[in-house]
Design a protein around this motif. Structure first.
Motif, PDB file in Angstrom:
ATOM      1  N   LEU A 256      29.835  47.691  34.564  1.00  0.00           N
ATOM      2  CA  LEU A 256      31.180  47.484  34.021  1.00  0.00           C
ATOM      3  C   LEU A 256      31.747  48.776  33.444  1.00  0.00           C
ATOM      4  CD1 LEU A 256      30.980  43.992  32.253  1.00  0.00           C
ATOM      5  CD2 LEU A 256      31.956  44.556  34.485  1.00  0.00           C
ATOM      6  N   GLN A 257      30.918  49.510  32.718  1.00  0.00           N
ATOM      7  CA  GLN A 257      31.413  50.768  32.148  1.00  0.00           C
ATOM      8  C   GLN A 257      31.645  51.809  33.244  1.00  0.00           C
ATOM      9  OE1 GLN A 257      32.584  50.851  29.203  1.00  0.00           O
ATOM     10  NE2 GLN A 257      31.845  48.773  28.862  1.00  0.00           N
ATOM     11  N   MET A 260      35.035  51.029  34.548  1.00  0.00           N
ATOM     12  CA  MET A 260      36.099  51.514  33.678  1.00  0.00           C
ATOM     13  C   MET A 260      36.321  53.016  33.862  1.00  0.00           C
ATOM     14  SD  MET A 260      37.297  48.860  32.306  1.00  0.00           S
ATOM     15  CE  MET A 260      38.477  49.777  31.306  1.00  0.00           C
ATOM     16  N   ASN A 300      33.022  38.129  30.043  1.00  0.00           N
ATOM     17  CA  ASN A 300      33.189  39.556  29.756  1.00  0.00           C
ATOM     18  C   ASN A 300      33.478  40.336  31.042  1.00  0.00           C
ATOM     19  OD1 ASN A 300      33.390  41.855  28.213  1.00  0.00           O
ATOM     20  ND2 ASN A 300      31.249  41.911  27.603  1.00  0.00           N
ATOM     21  N   HIS A 304      36.724  42.827  31.610  1.00  0.00           N
ATOM     22  CA  HIS A 304      36.672  44.187  32.144  1.00  0.00           C
ATOM     23  C   HIS A 304      37.491  44.310  33.437  1.00  0.00           C
ATOM     24  CE1 HIS A 304      33.437  44.845  29.244  1.00  0.00           C
ATOM     25  NE2 HIS A 304      33.580  46.136  29.475  1.00  0.00           N
ATOM     26  N   ARG A 338      35.443  41.441  20.903  1.00  0.00           N
ATOM     27  CA  ARG A 338      35.680  41.350  22.346  1.00  0.00           C
ATOM     28  C   ARG A 338      37.032  40.725  22.630  1.00  0.00           C
ATOM     29  NH1 ARG A 338      35.189  43.255  26.403  1.00  0.00           N
ATOM     30  NH2 ARG A 338      35.590  44.953  24.994  1.00  0.00           N
ATOM     31  N   HIS A 342      40.364  42.613  24.217  1.00  0.00           N
ATOM     32  CA  HIS A 342      41.013  42.124  25.437  1.00  0.00           C
ATOM     33  C   HIS A 342      42.510  41.927  25.215  1.00  0.00           C
ATOM     34  CE1 HIS A 342      41.872  39.820  29.033  1.00  0.00           C
ATOM     35  NE2 HIS A 342      42.324  38.833  28.283  1.00  0.00           N
TER      36      HIS A 342
END
Length: 410
Positions: A256-257, A260, A300, A304, A338, A342
């Protein structure tokens, strides 16, 4: 900082606020030449009225400009102040492990007490209470460093290193959110080194995401992408790596990172590939969990996905994901940080499509969940400034009130 001339302190905080001399001079109603002379010490600052005006523009306590410790403000409960920045910096500059090499600490903090303090710090972060956390961090850093330096024996030494690695990660995460990116990188880098001594590949994996987040925040998205993907490949389930819930969570967060970082580079194909891989891990995990404090899971993942769309400049897609793919019960089950994070992302998405009313509404919702996530983050200030600038006429009272709390001019 205390030993610097006042002009140098002005230059330091102007640089921290990312203001050019010209912008600072314009806000102050002075010439650029005047500012330059003040910062070089050629011109004295001897009027309190000017000092207070400078402090207001730089958003620092006037006592700090004068080289004195500012009084703690009772109303500034949600944001970090300059006292905490300097105390955290001082704690990160300690090298207890090297000192212990020559002279071991006689009474290291008990690990059972430190473990409780670290768990409490994680929850404080995930509930978005950044002011409370930053005030506790200097002591927690010193205690964890002392424990790491003072405990011997295989198991106690590994646990002490593990706890110190977590404290560095907590520090990195909150410092990055509050705009202290270089300190965030330093803390994250320390967490990776300590994780190796803790002999925990998963701790090292999640430490990697902290390093990469700090690097991306400093504009180094390409190496952040490459490092996330490299370590994710090392930790991927399969072969000799059992697909435990903890491993799936850390592996999924690395992807996920990475997504990003790819989004910041405008690489939509890589974003899609990494989100697909994270989706497979989330499916195997079977729900949202908080292993290694990751909050990883299907919900989550969608958060993302929306955040990556915003970074790619596709605010409409982000809003669509928010409205159609995120289930309210699962979203409400996530911890406040979180959810507020968002809502800040979705506020940016609405702003991208020109819907400033809903952009403001998302900021208000995020503020109700975790005020520090909205009031203290530089990116939230940018969104609020955009909302105010593009609102026709006077902004709605709730938006004006929040902007005032944030220190953003209406």
């Amino acid at each position: 900082m205390d030993e610097l001339p006042i002009g140098r302190r002005v230059a330091y905080w102007r640089g921290r606020r990312k203001m050019s001399q010209q912008v600072f001079a314009d806000r102050l109603g002075k010439s650029k030449s005047w500012v330059d002379k003040v910062e070089r010490g050629v011109r004295r600052l001897d009027k309190f009225s000017v000092l207070y005006e400078i402090a207001d523009i730089l958003q620092v306590d006037v006592q700090l400009l004068m080289g004195k410790d500012p009084e703690r403000r009772t109303d500034a409960l949600n944001c970090i102040d300059q006292v905490e920045v300097q105390e955290i910096r001082a704690a990160l500059e300690r090298y207890d492990s090297m000192s212990a090499y020559f002279d071991a600490a006689p009474y290291p903090p008990p690990l059972v007490d430190l473990r409780k303090a670290v768990n409490h710090a994680w929850l404080t972060y995930q509930y978005g209470r950044y002011g409370m956390l930053t005030r506790a961090l200097p002591k927690l850093l010193r205690d964890a460093q002392a424990a790491d330096a003072g405990h011997s024996g295989d198991d106690p030494a590994r646990e002490a290193a593990h706890l110190l690695g977590q404290v560095y990660q907590i520090a990195s995460s909150v410092l990055r959110k509050l705009g202290e990116c270089e300190l965030a990188w330093l803390a994250a880098d320390r967490s990776m080194a300590v994780a190796q001594r803790a002999d925990d590949p998963l701790l090292a994996g999640i430490a990697t995401t902290r390093v990469c987040n700090a690097m991306a925040a400093m504009g180094r998205s390409r190496p952040a992408l490459e490092l996330n993907v490299t370590i994710a490949n090392r930790l991927a389930p399969g072969g000799g790596n059992d697909p435990t819930p903890a491993r799936l969570s850390v592996y999924g967060m690395l992807l996920l990172q990475g997504a990003m970082a790819a989004a910041r580079l405008g690489d939509s194909a890589t974003v899609d590939d990494l989100l697909t891989g994270a989706g497979e891990a989330a499916t195997l995990l079977g729900g949202d969990h908080n292993h290694y404090w990751t909050s990883f899971g299907p919900t989550n993942l969608e958060l993302h996905r929306a955040a990556a769309a915003v970074e790619l400049g596709d605010g409409g897609r982000a809003v669509e994901i928010h409205r159609q793919r995120i289930q309210e019960p699962s979203f409400n089950a996530l911890l406040p940080e979180r959810r507020a994070h968002h809502l800040l992302d979705i506020s940016r998405g609405f702003a991208q499509v020109g819907d400033v009313a809903n952009a403001g509404e998302m900021l208000l919702r995020g503020d109700r969940l975790a005020p520090s996530e909205i009031r203290c983050r530089p990116i939230a200030h940018e969104v609020m400034s955009d909302v105010l600038r593009r609102t026709r006429g006077a902004p709605p009272p709730p938006i004006a009130e929040l902007a005032e709390h944030m220190g953003v001019g209406v």
